[in-house]
Design an enzyme around this catalytic site. Structure first.
Site, PDB file in Angstrom:
ATOM      1  N   PRO A 108       0.701  -1.010  -0.188  1.00  0.00           N
ATOM      2  CA  PRO A 108       0.092   0.086  -0.056  1.00  0.00           C
ATOM      3  C   PRO A 108       1.081   1.528  -0.061  1.00  0.00           C
ATOM      4  CG  PRO A 108      -0.526  -1.010   2.098  1.00  0.00           C
ATOM      5  CD  PRO A 108       0.586  -2.013   1.513  1.00  0.00           C
ATOM      6  N   LYS A 142       0.753   2.648  -7.367  1.00  0.00           N
ATOM      7  CA  LYS A 142       0.168   2.282  -7.972  1.00  0.00           C
ATOM      8  C   LYS A 142      -0.813   2.760  -8.876  1.00  0.00           C
ATOM      9  CE  LYS A 142      -1.391  -1.193  -5.494  1.00  0.00           C
ATOM     10  NZ  LYS A 142      -0.506  -0.686  -3.536  1.00  0.00           N
ATOM     11  N   GLU A 201      12.231   0.777  29.030  1.00  0.00           N
ATOM     12  CA  GLU A 201      12.328   1.516  27.454  1.00  0.00           C
ATOM     13  C   GLU A 201      14.099   1.277  27.246  1.00  0.00           C
ATOM     14  OE1 GLU A 201      10.787   1.789  24.912  1.00  0.00           O
ATOM     15  OE2 GLU A 201       8.932   1.965  25.600  1.00  0.00           O
ATOM     16  N   HIS A 222      14.964  -2.297  26.536  1.00  0.00           N
ATOM     17  CA  HIS A 222      15.041  -2.382  24.752  1.00  0.00           C
ATOM     18  C   HIS A 222      16.331  -2.194  24.121  1.00  0.00           C
ATOM     19  CE1 HIS A 222      11.302  -4.045  24.250  1.00  0.00           C
ATOM     20  NE2 HIS A 222      10.512  -2.813  24.736  1.00  0.00           N
TER      21      HIS A 222
HETATM   22  P1  ADP Z   1      -0.801   2.907  -3.928  1.00  0.00           P
HETATM   23  O1  ADP Z   1      -1.894   2.936  -5.266  1.00  0.00           O
HETATM   24  O2  ADP Z   1      -0.331   1.851  -4.190  1.00  0.00           O
HETATM   25  O3  ADP Z   1      -1.971   2.165  -2.404  1.00  0.00           O
HETATM   26  P2  ADP Z   1      -1.412   5.428  -4.458  1.00  0.00           P
HETATM   27  O4  ADP Z   1      -0.991   5.869  -6.231  1.00  0.00           O
HETATM   28  O5  ADP Z   1      -2.592   6.098  -3.791  1.00  0.00           O
HETATM   29  O6  ADP Z   1      -0.987   4.540  -4.082  1.00  0.00           O
HETATM   30  O7  ADP Z   1       0.174   6.478  -3.582  1.00  0.00           O
HETATM   31  C1  ADP Z   1      -0.641   7.864  -3.122  1.00  0.00           C
HETATM   32  C2  ADP Z   1       0.585   8.749  -2.663  1.00  0.00           C
HETATM   33  O8  ADP Z   1       1.882   8.799  -2.380  1.00  0.00           O
HETATM   34  C3  ADP Z   1       0.144   9.599  -3.965  1.00  0.00           C
HETATM   35  O9  ADP Z   1      -0.666  10.288  -4.476  1.00  0.00           O
HETATM   36  C4  ADP Z   1       1.346  10.281  -4.512  1.00  0.00           C
HETATM   37  O10 ADP Z   1       1.437  11.491  -3.705  1.00  0.00           O
HETATM   38  C5  ADP Z   1       2.623   9.266  -2.596  1.00  0.00           C
HETATM   39  N1  ADP Z   1       3.555   8.767  -3.653  1.00  0.00           N
HETATM   40  C6  ADP Z   1       3.748   7.233  -3.314  1.00  0.00           C
HETATM   41  N2  ADP Z   1       4.634   6.418  -4.235  1.00  0.00           N
HETATM   42  C7  ADP Z   1       5.254   7.864  -4.996  1.00  0.00           C
HETATM   43  C8  ADP Z   1       6.584   7.798  -5.676  1.00  0.00           C
HETATM   44  N3  ADP Z   1       7.024   6.991  -6.231  1.00  0.00           N
HETATM   45  N4  ADP Z   1       6.485   9.361  -6.239  1.00  0.00           N
HETATM   46  C9  ADP Z   1       5.886  10.503  -6.087  1.00  0.00           C
HETATM   47  N5  ADP Z   1       5.155  10.134  -5.207  1.00  0.00           N
HETATM   48  C10 ADP Z   1       4.122   8.754  -4.704  1.00  0.00           C
HETATM   49 ZN    ZN Z   2       8.342  -2.485  24.796  1.00  0.00          ZN
END
Ligand code: ADP
Ligand code: ZN
Ligand code: MG
Length: 634
Positions: A221, A225, A442, A445
């Site tokens: 995530p 993508k 802490e 750790h």
């Molecule tokens: P996914 O669909 O993989 O969960 P998103 O495409 O929704 O991720 O990415 C969320 C946000 O994170 C994007 O809108 C962008 O602002 C930022 N982001 C993620 N990867 C990149 C990247 N490689 N370059 C620039 N911004 C990124």
């Molecule tokens: Zn702890």
């Protein structure tokens, strides 16, 4: 411990129930207003004394009336004792009426009679209100009801229509190109082919090349993508239809499949186009497993997607893209040739890419001179693009909150922790004893981490609550890791147990504060045994996480191993944990004096940064880790 932000495009929907109440309230208000106006106007007429026609006639005969103003039926009488009102019959004229009451023409001529045309809004309102008001009410009611019905009808009508959001190529504001996506060089390289085809399909078709119909983007995530899919559309300059897997299966049975049909129809109309199905796993899970109560709706939707994808010709210039962070649960039918046969893996960004992402998102932000994004990139291994985006945002918020017009390096550094661990909760006050326990926990750790050779170095220790944790010890690897070794895992478990062991040792008691540590480390120990083959006793077998059909073909809770092996696994996990505890205990007992020093200092200042912590270590004869050490050992 990396905080994830779940930003989702939400299409604006207002439920019909809401609309209903809104309309109802406005109807009600309007009615009340009309009634108020009416009674106000009616009131005005009645503040004068009213007399009957016979009384008026008598008064005229007695010469007490000097003037009468006739307004329709209304008579305004100027009497010797003030103004009075009266009413005449509608049809008859005033003189007629009066003579009927026995007023002589001479007597009438002694009165100045002034006939006014009945006019003015107020007059008409008063006249008509008794009829108009119910009428208005009824009309309003009919209109209101018909609207409701129509609304419902329209909604029912639009059920089938796809809920896709469409971005057209001429929409400059929403346009995203590869320039907006940092890193992901290989993914972009793969996707350039798609862009090429969409831009210039003839070239490919003439030579008889078969163009992929479906591309699936796989990655954690927040790795970009969705962004990348948009960029493909932006680069190619084609329409972009985006819908999320979960939106297909919303609300009513039978809708998902027709939505798919509509979406594909629409896209073919607009071709060249890209259809983007986000979170494909929501519809594309393995069929026929009964997981989730045998969701027929989902299966029909999935089938429809497959039918549509099989159905269209390469000449149709529509490419289906999809994204998922669970490729392991996808139905194999989706991945067959002719469907989503291109798979593009998207990794978490490495140091260089992280810096590039920071540069992109820091583009329009004012930075102070001390800002060094390279350092920030170094300190954020494991961050996704989305995490880095929110890091940038948090730092801007911090600067703004402190009324500075530039973002400083310190803002960025504080934001790293905020994104990783959640916001600080300074208001969460620990009692003296809680503070002491947390400080020792802490410190435990941290000390174990500093002594064990394969553990990551400590960056910061704090007993200020963050998120759900009472305190935290922040460790960061020297660099990004793709692989993790058995030795590292074992040391990690010991570090996790450092807090638990310390509590037991110092206070001869345990608190609930160690529960998360135990959960995390036990899960890690179990993975070592069942996934990575890192247990001598169990051997080189992976029992879990084979994923896909194998995993879902069985009912939930079915184990893929016998009772006997299950018991062996459990005992092996316990062994790992006990070994780790003993290792931590040994370190903490041998270094009790340093443990006290760190804990005391923590109680005093609440947060120890790396520089100070390193000094404490060196002063007590513990060697600092260097990058080379770790490399040699690893
Ligand atoms: P996914 O669909 O993989 O969960 P998103 O495409 O929704 O991720 O990415 C969320 C946000 O994170 C994007 O809108 C962008 O602002 C930022 N982001 C993620 N990867 C990149 C990247 N490689 N370059 C620039 N911004 C990124
Ligand atoms: Zn702890
Ligand atoms: Mg996404």
């Amino acid at each position: 411990m990396v905080a994830k932000n779940n930003k989702k495009n939400k299409s604006i929907k207002s439920s019909s129930k809401n609309k209903f109440t809104n309309n109802f309230i406005s109807t009600f208000l309007i009615l009340i207003l009309i009634m108020a106006i009416y009674s106000f106007i009616a009131e005005q007429g009645s503040d004068k004394q009213e007399i009957s026609l016979s009384e008026l006639a008598t008064d005229i005969k007695e010469g007490e009336v000097s003037k009468i103003v006739v307004e329709g039926e209304e008579l305004i009488v100027t009497h010797t004792d003030g103004e009075k009102v009266s009413k005449k019959e509608a049809q008859a004229s005033l003189t007629e009426t009066l003579s009927n009451y026995g007023v002589t023409p001479e007597q009438i001529s002694g009165v100045s009679i002034n006939i006014k045309n009945p006019s003015g809004l107020g007059f008409w309102l008063i006249q008509l209100a008794p009829f108009l008001l119910p009428l208005v009410f009824i009309i309003f009611l009919i209109w209101f009801l018909s609207r409701q019905v129509k609304g419902a009808g329209m909604q029912a009508f639009s059920f089938g229509q796809s809920k896709a959001r469409i971005t057209f190529p001429h929409d400059k504001k929403q346009k995203v190109t590869f320039k907006d996506v940092a890193g992901n060089i290989e993914a972009k390289e793969e996707l350039k082919e798609i862009v090429d085809f969409l831009k210039n399909p003839k070239k490919f078709l003439e030579i008889g090349a078969r163009i992929p119909k479906g591309v699936i983007l796989m990655g954690a995530p927040g790795t970009g993508k969705t962004l990348l899919a948009r960029a493909v559309a932006g680069e190619a300059g084609v329409a972009f239809f985006s819908i999320s897997g979960s939106e297909f299966v919303e609300m009513f049975v039978g809708v998902g499949a027709s939505r798919v049909r509509d979406l594909f129809k629409l896209a073919k109309h607009t071709a060249p186009a890209i259809i983007f199905i986000d979170e494909l796993d929501a519809v594309g899970r393995v069929r026929g497993t009964g997981v989730g109560g045998g969701n027929d709706e989902r299966e029909q939707t999935l089938n429809q997607i497959l039918v549509e994808m099989d159905g269209f010709e390469p000449t149709e210039k529509v490419i289906v893209m999809a994204a998922t962070n669970r490729p392991d649960v996808l139905d194999p039918a989706l991945l067959r040739p002719g469907r989503f046969d291109r798979r593009v893996a998207i990794d978490l960004p490495d140091r260089k890419d992280r810096e590039a992402i920071l540069v992109i998102h820091g583009d329009k932000k004012p930075f102070a001179e001390d800002v060094d994004l390279k350092v920030i990139a170094e300190r954020t291994p494991g961050f996704s693009g989305a995490d880095l985006y929110s890091l940038m945002n948090e730092s801007a918020i911090l600067a703004a909150r402190e009324n500075r017009n530039k973002i400083s390096q310190y803002d960025l550094i504080r934001s790293i922790e905020k994104v990783m661990l959640g916001p600080e909760r300074r208001s969460h006050v620990l009692s003296k004893r809680e503070k002491e326990i947390t400080a020792y926990h802490e410190a435990g750790h941290a000390l174990v981490a500093s002594v064990l050779p394969y553990a990551d170095p400590v960056h910061k220790i704090s007993i200020i609550s963050r998120g759900r944790a009472a305190g935290y010890t922040l460790k960061l690897p020297f660099e990004d890791r793709r692989l993790q070794s058995r030795k590292e895992f074992l040391d990690d478990i010991a570090v996790s147990l450092g807090g638990y062991v310390t509590e037991q040792m110092i206070f001869d008691d345990l608190t609930t504060g160690a529960s998360n540590d135990l959960q995390v480390s036990t899960a890690l120990a179990r993975d070592m045994v069942t996934k990575y083959g890192m247990s001598e006793k169990i051997g080189p077998v992976a029992f879990e996480g084979s994923g896909g059909r194998a995993m879902f073909g069985k009912g939930v809770g079915d184990r893929e191993y016998s009772e006997r092996i299950g018991a062996d696994i459990d005992s092996e996990v316990t062994n790992f944990m006990i070994d780790a505890r003993d290792k931590a205990k040994k370190i903490l007992t041998e270094n009790r004096k340093i443990l006290d020093t760190i804990a005391k200092r923590l109680i005093e200042v609440e947060t120890i940064e790396r520089e100070e912590y390193d000094k404490i270590l060196v002063a007590n004869g513990i060697a600092l880790k260097t990058k080379q050490d770790i490399e040699h050992q690893g």
